[in-house]
Design a protein around this motif. Structure first.
Motif, PDB file in Angstrom:
ATOM      1  N   ARG A  53     -68.001  74.801  47.321  1.00  0.00           N
ATOM      2  CA  ARG A  53     -67.045  73.985  48.091  1.00  0.00           C
ATOM      3  C   ARG A  53     -66.061  73.299  47.154  1.00  0.00           C
ATOM      4  NH1 ARG A  53     -68.496  69.681  52.953  1.00  0.00           N
ATOM      5  NH2 ARG A  53     -66.478  69.918  54.021  1.00  0.00           N
ATOM      6  N   TYR A  54     -64.770  73.519  47.423  1.00  0.00           N
ATOM      7  CA  TYR A  54     -63.701  72.912  46.632  1.00  0.00           C
ATOM      8  C   TYR A  54     -62.805  72.132  47.584  1.00  0.00           C
ATOM      9  CZ  TYR A  54     -59.422  72.393  43.905  1.00  0.00           C
ATOM     10  OH  TYR A  54     -58.318  71.879  43.274  1.00  0.00           O
ATOM     11  N   THR A  55     -62.599  70.860  47.272  1.00  0.00           N
ATOM     12  CA  THR A  55     -61.775  69.983  48.092  1.00  0.00           C
ATOM     13  C   THR A  55     -60.778  69.279  47.184  1.00  0.00           C
ATOM     14  OG1 THR A  55     -63.698  69.611  49.513  1.00  0.00           O
ATOM     15  CG2 THR A  55     -61.803  68.171  49.839  1.00  0.00           C
ATOM     16  N   ALA A  56     -59.493  69.355  47.546  1.00  0.00           N
ATOM     17  CA  ALA A  56     -58.436  68.761  46.718  1.00  0.00           C
ATOM     18  C   ALA A  56     -57.489  67.954  47.597  1.00  0.00           C
ATOM     19  CB  ALA A  56     -57.664  69.845  45.968  1.00  0.00           C
ATOM     20  N   TYR A  57     -56.875  66.927  46.982  1.00  0.00           N
ATOM     21  CA  TYR A  57     -56.013  65.988  47.697  1.00  0.00           C
ATOM     22  C   TYR A  57     -54.667  65.864  46.982  1.00  0.00           C
ATOM     23  CZ  TYR A  57     -60.404  64.448  49.841  1.00  0.00           C
ATOM     24  OH  TYR A  57     -61.607  64.408  50.490  1.00  0.00           O
ATOM     25  N   ARG A  58     -53.684  65.451  47.765  1.00  0.00           N
ATOM     26  CA  ARG A  58     -52.400  65.019  47.223  1.00  0.00           C
ATOM     27  C   ARG A  58     -52.019  63.743  47.970  1.00  0.00           C
ATOM     28  NH1 ARG A  58     -49.347  65.270  42.623  1.00  0.00           N
ATOM     29  NH2 ARG A  58     -47.158  64.833  43.114  1.00  0.00           N
ATOM     30  N   LEU A  59     -52.212  62.597  47.306  1.00  0.00           N
ATOM     31  CA  LEU A  59     -51.948  61.317  47.934  1.00  0.00           C
ATOM     32  C   LEU A  59     -50.481  60.945  47.777  1.00  0.00           C
ATOM     33  CD1 LEU A  59     -55.098  59.360  46.684  1.00  0.00           C
ATOM     34  CD2 LEU A  59     -54.855  60.848  48.682  1.00  0.00           C
ATOM     35  N   GLN A  60     -50.019  60.043  48.630  1.00  0.00           N
ATOM     36  CA  GLN A  60     -48.635  59.616  48.542  1.00  0.00           C
ATOM     37  C   GLN A  60     -48.390  58.857  47.244  1.00  0.00           C
ATOM     38  OE1 GLN A  60     -47.239  57.564  52.060  1.00  0.00           O
ATOM     39  NE2 GLN A  60     -46.634  59.494  52.998  1.00  0.00           N
ATOM     40  N   SER A  61     -47.106  58.711  46.908  1.00  0.00           N
ATOM     41  CA  SER A  61     -46.737  58.192  45.597  1.00  0.00           C
ATOM     42  C   SER A  61     -47.183  56.754  45.361  1.00  0.00           C
ATOM     43  CB  SER A  61     -45.219  58.285  45.417  1.00  0.00           C
ATOM     44  OG  SER A  61     -44.545  57.590  46.452  1.00  0.00           O
ATOM     45  N   ASP A  62     -47.489  55.999  46.437  1.00  0.00           N
ATOM     46  CA  ASP A  62     -47.923  54.607  46.280  1.00  0.00           C
ATOM     47  C   ASP A  62     -49.443  54.491  46.239  1.00  0.00           C
ATOM     48  OD1 ASP A  62     -48.287  55.387  48.873  1.00  0.00           O
ATOM     49  OD2 ASP A  62     -47.540  53.534  49.781  1.00  0.00           O
ATOM     50  N   TYR A  63     -50.118  55.548  45.786  1.00  0.00           N
ATOM     51  CA  TYR A  63     -51.580  55.582  45.810  1.00  0.00           C
ATOM     52  C   TYR A  63     -52.212  54.470  44.975  1.00  0.00           C
ATOM     53  CZ  TYR A  63     -51.189  57.808  41.226  1.00  0.00           C
ATOM     54  OH  TYR A  63     -50.899  58.078  39.918  1.00  0.00           O
ATOM     55  N   GLN A  64     -51.583  54.079  43.873  1.00  0.00           N
ATOM     56  CA  GLN A  64     -52.171  53.060  43.006  1.00  0.00           C
ATOM     57  C   GLN A  64     -52.190  51.690  43.675  1.00  0.00           C
ATOM     58  OE1 GLN A  64     -49.701  53.707  39.510  1.00  0.00           O
ATOM     59  NE2 GLN A  64     -51.435  54.630  38.432  1.00  0.00           N
ATOM     60  N   ARG A  65     -51.247  51.449  44.575  1.00  0.00           N
ATOM     61  CA  ARG A  65     -51.218  50.167  45.292  1.00  0.00           C
ATOM     62  C   ARG A  65     -52.417  50.010  46.205  1.00  0.00           C
ATOM     63  NH1 ARG A  65     -48.527  48.051  49.940  1.00  0.00           N
ATOM     64  NH2 ARG A  65     -47.643  50.077  50.456  1.00  0.00           N
ATOM     65  N   PHE A  66     -53.049  51.139  46.562  1.00  0.00           N
ATOM     66  CA  PHE A  66     -54.220  51.108  47.435  1.00  0.00           C
ATOM     67  C   PHE A  66     -55.510  51.338  46.656  1.00  0.00           C
ATOM     68  CE2 PHE A  66     -50.599  52.222  50.048  1.00  0.00           C
ATOM     69  CZ  PHE A  66     -50.742  51.384  51.131  1.00  0.00           C
ATOM     70  N   ASN A  67     -55.446  51.143  45.341  1.00  0.00           N
ATOM     71  CA  ASN A  67     -56.623  51.145  44.468  1.00  0.00           C
ATOM     72  C   ASN A  67     -57.221  52.540  44.281  1.00  0.00           C
ATOM     73  OD1 ASN A  67     -58.204  49.631  42.742  1.00  0.00           O
ATOM     74  ND2 ASN A  67     -59.806  49.264  44.253  1.00  0.00           N
ATOM     75  N   PHE A  68     -56.387  53.572  44.299  1.00  0.00           N
ATOM     76  CA  PHE A  68     -56.840  54.926  43.972  1.00  0.00           C
ATOM     77  C   PHE A  68     -56.375  55.267  42.562  1.00  0.00           C
ATOM     78  CE2 PHE A  68     -57.055  55.060  48.558  1.00  0.00           C
ATOM     79  CZ  PHE A  68     -58.204  55.798  48.784  1.00  0.00           C
ATOM     80  N   PRO A  69     -57.273  55.718  41.690  1.00  0.00           N
ATOM     81  CA  PRO A  69     -56.900  55.950  40.285  1.00  0.00           C
ATOM     82  C   PRO A  69     -56.093  57.219  40.069  1.00  0.00           C
ATOM     83  CG  PRO A  69     -59.207  56.502  40.628  1.00  0.00           C
ATOM     84  CD  PRO A  69     -58.720  55.909  41.914  1.00  0.00           C
ATOM     85  N   GLU A  70     -56.185  58.208  40.967  1.00  0.00           N
ATOM     86  CA  GLU A  70     -55.498  59.483  40.778  1.00  0.00           C
ATOM     87  C   GLU A  70     -54.698  59.848  42.023  1.00  0.00           C
ATOM     88  OE1 GLU A  70     -57.976  62.703  38.989  1.00  0.00           O
ATOM     89  OE2 GLU A  70     -59.602  61.285  39.340  1.00  0.00           O
ATOM     90  N   GLN A  71     -53.584  60.535  41.785  1.00  0.00           N
ATOM     91  CA  GLN A  71     -52.797  61.013  42.922  1.00  0.00           C
ATOM     92  C   GLN A  71     -53.317  62.347  43.446  1.00  0.00           C
ATOM     93  OE1 GLN A  71     -48.584  61.494  42.230  1.00  0.00           O
ATOM     94  NE2 GLN A  71     -48.117  61.506  44.426  1.00  0.00           N
ATOM     95  N   SER A  72     -53.958  63.131  42.592  1.00  0.00           N
ATOM     96  CA  SER A  72     -54.455  64.449  42.995  1.00  0.00           C
ATOM     97  C   SER A  72     -55.931  64.605  42.634  1.00  0.00           C
ATOM     98  CB  SER A  72     -53.624  65.555  42.343  1.00  0.00           C
ATOM     99  OG  SER A  72     -52.272  65.457  42.705  1.00  0.00           O
ATOM    100  N   PRO A  73     -56.807  63.810  43.237  1.00  0.00           N
ATOM    101  CA  PRO A  73     -58.231  63.967  42.939  1.00  0.00           C
ATOM    102  C   PRO A  73     -58.784  65.233  43.581  1.00  0.00           C
ATOM    103  CG  PRO A  73     -57.938  62.379  44.692  1.00  0.00           C
ATOM    104  CD  PRO A  73     -56.557  62.750  44.221  1.00  0.00           C
ATOM    105  N   SER A  74     -59.903  65.699  43.110  1.00  0.00           N
ATOM    106  CA  SER A  74     -60.527  66.904  43.664  1.00  0.00           C
ATOM    107  C   SER A  74     -62.035  66.840  43.443  1.00  0.00           C
ATOM    108  CB  SER A  74     -59.961  68.175  43.035  1.00  0.00           C
ATOM    109  OG  SER A  74     -60.279  68.237  41.656  1.00  0.00           O
ATOM    110  N   ARG A  75     -62.739  67.722  44.141  1.00  0.00           N
ATOM    111  CA  ARG A  75     -64.193  67.821  44.007  1.00  0.00           C
ATOM    112  C   ARG A  75     -64.590  69.282  44.186  1.00  0.00           C
ATOM    113  NH1 ARG A  75     -66.268  65.980  49.062  1.00  0.00           N
ATOM    114  NH2 ARG A  75     -65.829  68.151  49.603  1.00  0.00           N
ATOM    115  N   SER A  76     -65.461  69.751  43.314  1.00  0.00           N
ATOM    116  CA  SER A  76     -65.999  71.105  43.449  1.00  0.00           C
ATOM    117  C   SER A  76     -67.500  71.034  43.235  1.00  0.00           C
ATOM    118  CB  SER A  76     -65.352  72.062  42.449  1.00  0.00           C
ATOM    119  OG  SER A  76     -65.532  71.609  41.131  1.00  0.00           O
ATOM    120  N   VAL A  77     -68.247  71.719  44.097  1.00  0.00           N
ATOM    121  CA  VAL A  77     -69.700  71.612  44.038  1.00  0.00           C
ATOM    122  C   VAL A  77     -70.334  72.862  44.634  1.00  0.00           C
ATOM    123  CG1 VAL A  77     -69.745  70.350  46.245  1.00  0.00           C
ATOM    124  CG2 VAL A  77     -71.676  70.177  44.678  1.00  0.00           C
TER     125      VAL A  77
END
Length: 367
Positions: free
Chosen positions: A125-149
């Protein structure tokens, strides 16, 4: 707002539109889900994320007589008009808009005979994100986090049967022991948003599930072994008159993946889960479920005297439903539901056929 009694009086209205198609081994759909808060006492931030658009594609094709290959995919754009106010002092994360893609290719095999089956399955399972440009204002460390397992499981069981009689009637009785092993390595997912994911209610079918979270934002870690036992009574026409099951999960490691800041659980075993279904005749049916918690843990709260107390070794859930068929397609339901520290509820509903074109519906709930 709905064509049934269970969704006609709700505080959150959903609207969906989809176009779908498919073939012998595949299916695809594209559409959108929207939500509207109609409870004047709640802020609009309670609305779920709009999924606009959402596309899914699923493939399950046989490679030979015992091996299948497939993939489950989903691509979604999540948007919110009214976001909950973010408090940076809380240490949590805010409601940020973004896109998500979820890909899960797999191989599954089926080895079986008349009285046994073994079904191994391997998934990635691979899951990837693309957050909006103001992601850091909402306490997210990465704009394009992902997970594979990787996810591996083996489902195996035996089926015994014998002839028996009960109340002067002959039946075929089955005894079906079943074991299910699941292994999912731990992945830290604290940097991923939670767009449409929540913890699912625990029930009998969760004993054989690869994920206790709905949605793709969280994938549980697991090193679990489920043991379950089912017995059935089949009449001479093959109709199932009784089905009774009981099961439990044995955890070989702690469950580290959580949501909403809750600590990891260190239970050695799950609730005992039992369910019973009886079809007395063509008109009367009974369904019941019961969960008993064997784990004794210290409560994070104190009683009225300020003393520490423990929870567990008690009933977590109990349900009973009696159903009677009326005049063909009419139904009378009576239900009792209990969930510890959450609710105790009586529920009666009826669908009465007045004529070929008219139905009368009623429901009464007491809690």
């Amino acid at each position: 707002f709905s064509n049934d009694l269970y969704n006609s009086a709700i505080g959150l209205l959903s609207s969906s539109a989809y176009v779908s198609t498919g073939g012998k081994y595949w299916s695809a759909a594209i559409g959108a889900d929207d939500y509207q808060n109609v409870d004047a006492g709640l802020p609009n931030s309670v609305e779920p994320y709009r999924r606009w658009p959402r596309a899914v594609f699923n493939l399950d094709a046989p490679l030979n007589s015992w091996l299948d290959a497939g993939i489950d995919t989903e691509a979604v754009a999540f948007r919110k008009t009214d976001r909950a106010p973010f408090n940076p002092l809380s240490g949590g994360q805010g409601q940020v808009d973004g896109n998500r893609i979820d890909l899960a290719p797999y191989l599954s095999a089926d080895f079986s005979g008349a009285s046994w089956f073994v079904r191994p399955r391997v998934e990635y399972r691979y899951t990837a994100y693309r957050l909006q440009s103001d992601y850091q204002r909402f306490n997210f460390p990465e704009q394009s986090p992902s997970r594979s397992v990787p996810i591996t499981s083996v489902d195996a069981g035996l089926i015994f049967d014998r002839q028996t009689s009960l109340f002067g009637n002959s039946y075929t009785q089955t005894l079906e022991p079943r074991i299910y092993y699941l292994y999912v390595p731990y992945r830290n997912q604290n940097n991923l948003p939670a767009f449409d994911t929540n913890v699912m209610s625990f029930d009998f079918w969760q004993l054989f599930s690869t994920n206790r979270f709905s949605g793709a934002d969280r994938q549980q870690d697991a090193n679990n072994l489920t043991a379950a036992l089912t017995t059935r009574l089949l009449d001479d026409n093959g109709v199932e008159r009784l089905s009774a099951s009981i099961g439990q999960i044995k955890y070989f490691s702690d469950q580290k993946v959580q949501m909403f800041g809750t600590p990891q659980t260190d239970f050695e075993r799950s609730d005992y889960v039992a369910q019973l279904g009886i079809r007395f005749n063509d008109k009367w049916r009974l369904n019941s479920s019961y969960q008993w918690n064997p784990n004794k843990v210290q409560s994070p709260f104190r009683n009225s005297d300020g003393e520490i107390f423990f929870q567990g070794r008690d009933t977590d859930l109990a349900t009973v439903q009696v159903q009677r068929r009326i005049k063909g397609d009419g139904i009378l339901n009576f239900s009792y539901r209990y969930r510890r520290n959450v609710m105790e509820q009586f529920d009666t509903s009826v669908v009465f056929p007045v004529s070929e074109r008219w139905r009368a519906l009623a429901r009464w709930v007491f809690a």
